[in-house]
Design a protein around this motif. Sequence first.
Motif, PDB file in Angstrom:
ATOM      1  N   PRO B  13       0.993  -1.397   0.108  1.00  0.00           N
ATOM      2  CA  PRO B  13      -0.065  -0.018  -0.020  1.00  0.00           C
ATOM      3  C   PRO B  13       0.684   1.044  -0.158  1.00  0.00           C
ATOM      4  CG  PRO B  13      -1.015  -1.551   1.444  1.00  0.00           C
ATOM      5  CD  PRO B  13       0.947  -2.479   1.319  1.00  0.00           C
ATOM      6  N   GLY B  14       0.216   2.248  -0.871  1.00  0.00           N
ATOM      7  CA  GLY B  14       1.316   3.498  -0.889  1.00  0.00           C
ATOM      8  C   GLY B  14       2.549   3.525  -1.442  1.00  0.00           C
ATOM      9  N   ARG B  15       2.982   2.460  -1.996  1.00  0.00           N
ATOM     10  CA  ARG B  15       3.934   2.080  -2.834  1.00  0.00           C
ATOM     11  C   ARG B  15       4.164   1.429  -4.192  1.00  0.00           C
ATOM     12  NH1 ARG B  15       8.417  -1.048   0.363  1.00  0.00           N
ATOM     13  NH2 ARG B  15       9.625  -1.337  -1.392  1.00  0.00           N
ATOM     14  N   GLY B  16       3.061   0.505  -4.045  1.00  0.00           N
ATOM     15  CA  GLY B  16       2.495   0.060  -5.762  1.00  0.00           C
ATOM     16  C   GLY B  16       3.175  -1.367  -6.174  1.00  0.00           C
ATOM     17  N   ASP B  17       3.699  -1.754  -6.957  1.00  0.00           N
ATOM     18  CA  ASP B  17       4.145  -2.818  -7.634  1.00  0.00           C
ATOM     19  C   ASP B  17       6.191  -2.335  -6.654  1.00  0.00           C
ATOM     20  OD1 ASP B  17       5.350  -4.789  -9.083  1.00  0.00           O
ATOM     21  OD2 ASP B  17       4.745  -4.311 -10.684  1.00  0.00           O
ATOM     22  N   THR B  18       6.357  -3.610  -5.979  1.00  0.00           N
ATOM     23  CA  THR B  18       7.356  -3.981  -5.557  1.00  0.00           C
ATOM     24  C   THR B  18       8.494  -5.125  -6.232  1.00  0.00           C
ATOM     25  OG1 THR B  18       6.814  -4.577  -3.495  1.00  0.00           O
ATOM     26  CG2 THR B  18       6.649  -2.522  -3.430  1.00  0.00           C
ATOM     27  N   GLY B  19       7.747  -5.274  -6.682  1.00  0.00           N
ATOM     28  CA  GLY B  19       8.351  -6.522  -8.044  1.00  0.00           C
ATOM     29  C   GLY B  19       8.254  -7.820  -8.012  1.00  0.00           C
ATOM     30  N   TRP B  20       8.790  -8.590  -8.180  1.00  0.00           N
ATOM     31  CA  TRP B  20       8.546 -10.182  -8.071  1.00  0.00           C
ATOM     32  C   TRP B  20      10.164 -10.980  -7.072  1.00  0.00           C
ATOM     33  CZ3 TRP B  20       5.209 -13.191 -10.731  1.00  0.00           C
ATOM     34  CH2 TRP B  20       3.865 -12.173 -11.910  1.00  0.00           C
ATOM     35  N   GLN B  21       9.057 -11.839  -6.260  1.00  0.00           N
ATOM     36  CA  GLN B  21       9.648 -12.254  -4.856  1.00  0.00           C
ATOM     37  C   GLN B  21       9.721 -13.807  -5.543  1.00  0.00           C
ATOM     38  OE1 GLN B  21       8.821 -10.930  -1.365  1.00  0.00           O
ATOM     39  NE2 GLN B  21      10.624 -12.145  -0.369  1.00  0.00           N
ATOM     40  N   ASP B  22      10.233 -14.577  -5.357  1.00  0.00           N
ATOM     41  CA  ASP B  22      10.754 -15.977  -5.135  1.00  0.00           C
ATOM     42  C   ASP B  22      10.632 -16.566  -3.719  1.00  0.00           C
ATOM     43  OD1 ASP B  22      10.436 -15.513  -8.030  1.00  0.00           O
ATOM     44  OD2 ASP B  22      12.764 -16.995  -7.878  1.00  0.00           O
ATOM     45  N   PHE B  23      10.198 -17.624  -3.889  1.00  0.00           N
ATOM     46  CA  PHE B  23       9.874 -18.454  -2.744  1.00  0.00           C
ATOM     47  C   PHE B  23       9.899 -19.520  -3.107  1.00  0.00           C
ATOM     48  CE2 PHE B  23       7.018 -14.308  -1.627  1.00  0.00           C
ATOM     49  CZ  PHE B  23       7.768 -14.317  -0.367  1.00  0.00           C
ATOM     50  N   VAL B  25       9.144 -23.990  -2.285  1.00  0.00           N
ATOM     51  CA  VAL B  25       8.211 -24.369  -1.204  1.00  0.00           C
ATOM     52  C   VAL B  25       8.141 -26.295  -1.659  1.00  0.00           C
ATOM     53  CG1 VAL B  25       5.837 -25.075  -1.461  1.00  0.00           C
ATOM     54  CG2 VAL B  25       6.669 -22.567  -1.164  1.00  0.00           C
ATOM     55  N   GLU B  26       7.767 -27.250  -0.974  1.00  0.00           N
ATOM     56  CA  GLU B  26       8.277 -28.155  -1.216  1.00  0.00           C
ATOM     57  C   GLU B  26       6.822 -28.305  -1.400  1.00  0.00           C
ATOM     58  OE1 GLU B  26       9.760 -32.612   1.466  1.00  0.00           O
ATOM     59  OE2 GLU B  26      11.372 -30.614   0.731  1.00  0.00           O
ATOM     60  N   SER B  27       6.220 -29.804  -2.253  1.00  0.00           N
ATOM     61  CA  SER B  27       5.559 -29.935  -2.910  1.00  0.00           C
ATOM     62  C   SER B  27       4.773 -30.931  -2.134  1.00  0.00           C
ATOM     63  CB  SER B  27       5.111 -30.083  -4.571  1.00  0.00           C
ATOM     64  OG  SER B  27       5.921 -31.407  -4.716  1.00  0.00           O
ATOM     65  N   SER B  28       3.419 -31.660  -1.564  1.00  0.00           N
ATOM     66  CA  SER B  28       3.409 -32.150  -1.784  1.00  0.00           C
ATOM     67  C   SER B  28       2.145 -33.227  -2.434  1.00  0.00           C
ATOM     68  CB  SER B  28       2.809 -32.452   0.292  1.00  0.00           C
ATOM     69  OG  SER B  28       1.595 -31.656   0.339  1.00  0.00           O
ATOM     70  N   PRO B  29       1.082 -34.322  -2.234  1.00  0.00           N
ATOM     71  CA  PRO B  29       0.185 -34.790  -2.355  1.00  0.00           C
ATOM     72  C   PRO B  29      -0.804 -33.924  -2.279  1.00  0.00           C
ATOM     73  CG  PRO B  29       1.370 -36.862  -1.778  1.00  0.00           C
ATOM     74  CD  PRO B  29       2.738 -35.384  -1.043  1.00  0.00           C
ATOM     75  N   GLY B  30      -1.709 -33.612  -3.543  1.00  0.00           N
ATOM     76  CA  GLY B  30      -2.991 -32.601  -2.690  1.00  0.00           C
ATOM     77  C   GLY B  30      -2.550 -30.877  -2.589  1.00  0.00           C
ATOM     78  N   MET B  31      -1.731 -31.113  -2.885  1.00  0.00           N
ATOM     79  CA  MET B  31      -1.236 -29.214  -2.393  1.00  0.00           C
ATOM     80  C   MET B  31      -1.579 -28.498  -3.723  1.00  0.00           C
ATOM     81  SD  MET B  31       2.453 -27.309  -1.896  1.00  0.00           S
ATOM     82  CE  MET B  31       2.590 -26.655  -0.610  1.00  0.00           C
ATOM     83  N   THR B  32      -2.318 -27.321  -2.729  1.00  0.00           N
ATOM     84  CA  THR B  32      -2.462 -26.354  -3.671  1.00  0.00           C
ATOM     85  C   THR B  32      -2.115 -25.375  -3.356  1.00  0.00           C
ATOM     86  OG1 THR B  32      -4.492 -25.575  -1.999  1.00  0.00           O
ATOM     87  CG2 THR B  32      -5.250 -27.651  -2.925  1.00  0.00           C
ATOM     88  N   ILE B  33      -2.294 -24.242  -4.519  1.00  0.00           N
ATOM     89  CA  ILE B  33      -1.986 -22.671  -4.155  1.00  0.00           C
ATOM     90  C   ILE B  33      -1.836 -22.659  -2.742  1.00  0.00           C
ATOM     91  CG2 ILE B  33      -1.685 -20.514  -5.443  1.00  0.00           C
ATOM     92  CD1 ILE B  33      -0.405 -22.805  -6.875  1.00  0.00           C
ATOM     93  N   LEU B  34      -3.942 -22.250  -2.260  1.00  0.00           N
ATOM     94  CA  LEU B  34      -3.706 -21.579  -1.356  1.00  0.00           C
ATOM     95  C   LEU B  34      -2.591 -22.706  -0.247  1.00  0.00           C
ATOM     96  CD1 LEU B  34      -5.520 -19.722   0.247  1.00  0.00           C
ATOM     97  CD2 LEU B  34      -6.877 -21.741   0.268  1.00  0.00           C
ATOM     98  N   ASP B  35      -2.807 -23.807   0.072  1.00  0.00           N
ATOM     99  CA  ASP B  35      -2.024 -24.502   1.089  1.00  0.00           C
ATOM    100  C   ASP B  35      -0.384 -24.230   0.306  1.00  0.00           C
ATOM    101  OD1 ASP B  35      -3.780 -26.030   1.639  1.00  0.00           O
ATOM    102  OD2 ASP B  35      -3.108 -27.502   0.211  1.00  0.00           O
ATOM    103  N   GLY B  36       0.557 -23.873  -0.656  1.00  0.00           N
ATOM    104  CA  GLY B  36       1.892 -23.022  -0.665  1.00  0.00           C
ATOM    105  C   GLY B  36       2.014 -21.575   0.285  1.00  0.00           C
ATOM    106  N   HIS B  38      -0.305 -20.076   2.805  1.00  0.00           N
ATOM    107  CA  HIS B  38       0.465 -20.586   4.095  1.00  0.00           C
ATOM    108  C   HIS B  38       1.876 -20.859   4.499  1.00  0.00           C
ATOM    109  CE1 HIS B  38      -4.196 -19.860   4.882  1.00  0.00           C
ATOM    110  NE2 HIS B  38      -4.866 -20.464   4.018  1.00  0.00           N
ATOM    111  N   HIS B  39       1.884 -22.242   3.606  1.00  0.00           N
ATOM    112  CA  HIS B  39       3.568 -22.772   3.928  1.00  0.00           C
ATOM    113  C   HIS B  39       4.411 -20.968   4.479  1.00  0.00           C
ATOM    114  CE1 HIS B  39       6.953 -24.374   3.052  1.00  0.00           C
ATOM    115  NE2 HIS B  39       6.858 -25.922   4.119  1.00  0.00           N
ATOM    116  N   ILE B  40       4.464 -20.370   3.311  1.00  0.00           N
ATOM    117  CA  ILE B  40       5.479 -19.099   3.282  1.00  0.00           C
ATOM    118  C   ILE B  40       4.964 -18.440   3.773  1.00  0.00           C
ATOM    119  CG2 ILE B  40       5.801 -17.342   1.415  1.00  0.00           C
ATOM    120  CD1 ILE B  40       5.355 -18.483  -1.016  1.00  0.00           C
ATOM    121  N   ARG B  41       3.645 -18.086   4.744  1.00  0.00           N
ATOM    122  CA  ARG B  41       3.710 -16.978   5.729  1.00  0.00           C
ATOM    123  C   ARG B  41       4.163 -17.845   6.765  1.00  0.00           C
ATOM    124  NH1 ARG B  41      -2.189 -13.967   5.509  1.00  0.00           N
ATOM    125  NH2 ARG B  41      -2.928 -15.536   6.185  1.00  0.00           N
TER     126      ARG B  41
END
Lengths: 123, 275
Positions: B13-23, B25-36, B38-41
């Motif tokens: 907020p207030g700064r706009g686009d601050t670029g791409w950031q890589d994280f 994540v180890e995948s697991s069976p059935g993992m969704t984008i949402l699970d990923g 949560h894992h990052i946070r």
Amino acid sequence: MRETAYWLINIACAIVILVLLGVHMGVMHLDAILARLVGTVPEPLAWENMVNRGKSTTQVVLYIVLLGTALFHGFYGLRTMLLEFFSSDRAARVITAGCVTAGGVLFVTGTAVTVVFALNGAG
Amino acid sequence: MAQLTFRIRRFQPGRGDTGWQDFSVESSPGMTILDGLHHIREHQDGSLAWRHSCRMGVCGSCGLIVNGEPRLACNTQVESLTGSRISLEPLWNFPVAKDLVPDLSSLFEKHSAVAPYLVRDDSEDDGSDGRELAQSPAELDQFLQFTSCIKCGVCMAACPTLASDPDFLGPMPLTAAYRYNADSRDSGFDARKTKLAGRHGMSHCHYAAECSRACPKGVDPARAIQLLKRDLVLDLLGVRRREPAPPVDGRAPRTRDGLQAPPFTVPSPPENPDE
Ligand code: SF4
Ligand code: FES
């Protein structure tokens, strides 16, 4: 409901254009096939045949209908594109007026040329 | 278990686009984008923001752009995506509040502008006098598919017309309008017409049909818009059937298409076997 009316006329014009383009293709480019179906057909690209078509009332009406529908269809499309980028009410009024004026001038000019040619021939 | 890279477009907020950031994540069976996410946070960056609630494709709050396509985060398993790098952006065609959180205010303003509820000329539709607004299965079929919309905004992000004209109503509100116009109990067509037939209404749809391709609920908004066009044209020509279903009493409900619906009875509570 003006926009709905414009849209409906635009679709109707597209159908008319398709039919008239079919007639054009049949007469001008598929004359060999036409000849097999109906016997002899005049050579479409011969100068005197082109002049005769330009003097035929049916052809003149079809030319004017094609001109009118193609202009409406084209300018409606152009207006739609322009309105996506300039969407204020004032811009819409200017764009619509511009399209109506340009389309009207082209239609009157094209019609006049077609009618004058039909009446006077190629000079 | 494969190692994935979540490539996330960050906005502050207030700064706009601050670029791409890589994280990583180890995948697991059935993992969704949402699970990923949560894992990052939980393990890498507690400041990462996104929106979600139900985790099962019902609430419509987790829409985002996955590898260049609008989707629901909770509905998209990482195994269904090709490659080990997954790019995530906030939904297109909306301002961004923070990171992957779009500001959906325009969606809901446009939605409420089309009166997305039953509009009646009479005041006898609340059922308080024992009467009901009956509807046959055939009448229900006219709009049933469009009731599946969860207002996720995925179709709005996919719409190329909205990308160039932000005032265009867009697939979701137009679909909602058709859903009620097509409802035999509704008489709000005229109230909605001005908005729907306006310069930013149905005639602006070019039928790219990206909305229908993207919709995670199979709503097919492009079809709803074409049906809306048909109705507006029939109305313009003065041949649209428009009378709403009359309220009927509970004993003999009769629907607009004349079918006799079964009598309405209030089910009695099951008997208590212990008594
Ligand atoms: S039509 Fe589909 S994509 Fe659009 S808001 Fe509704 S559920 Fe989401
Ligand atoms: S979290 Fe509810 S739809 Fe994805």
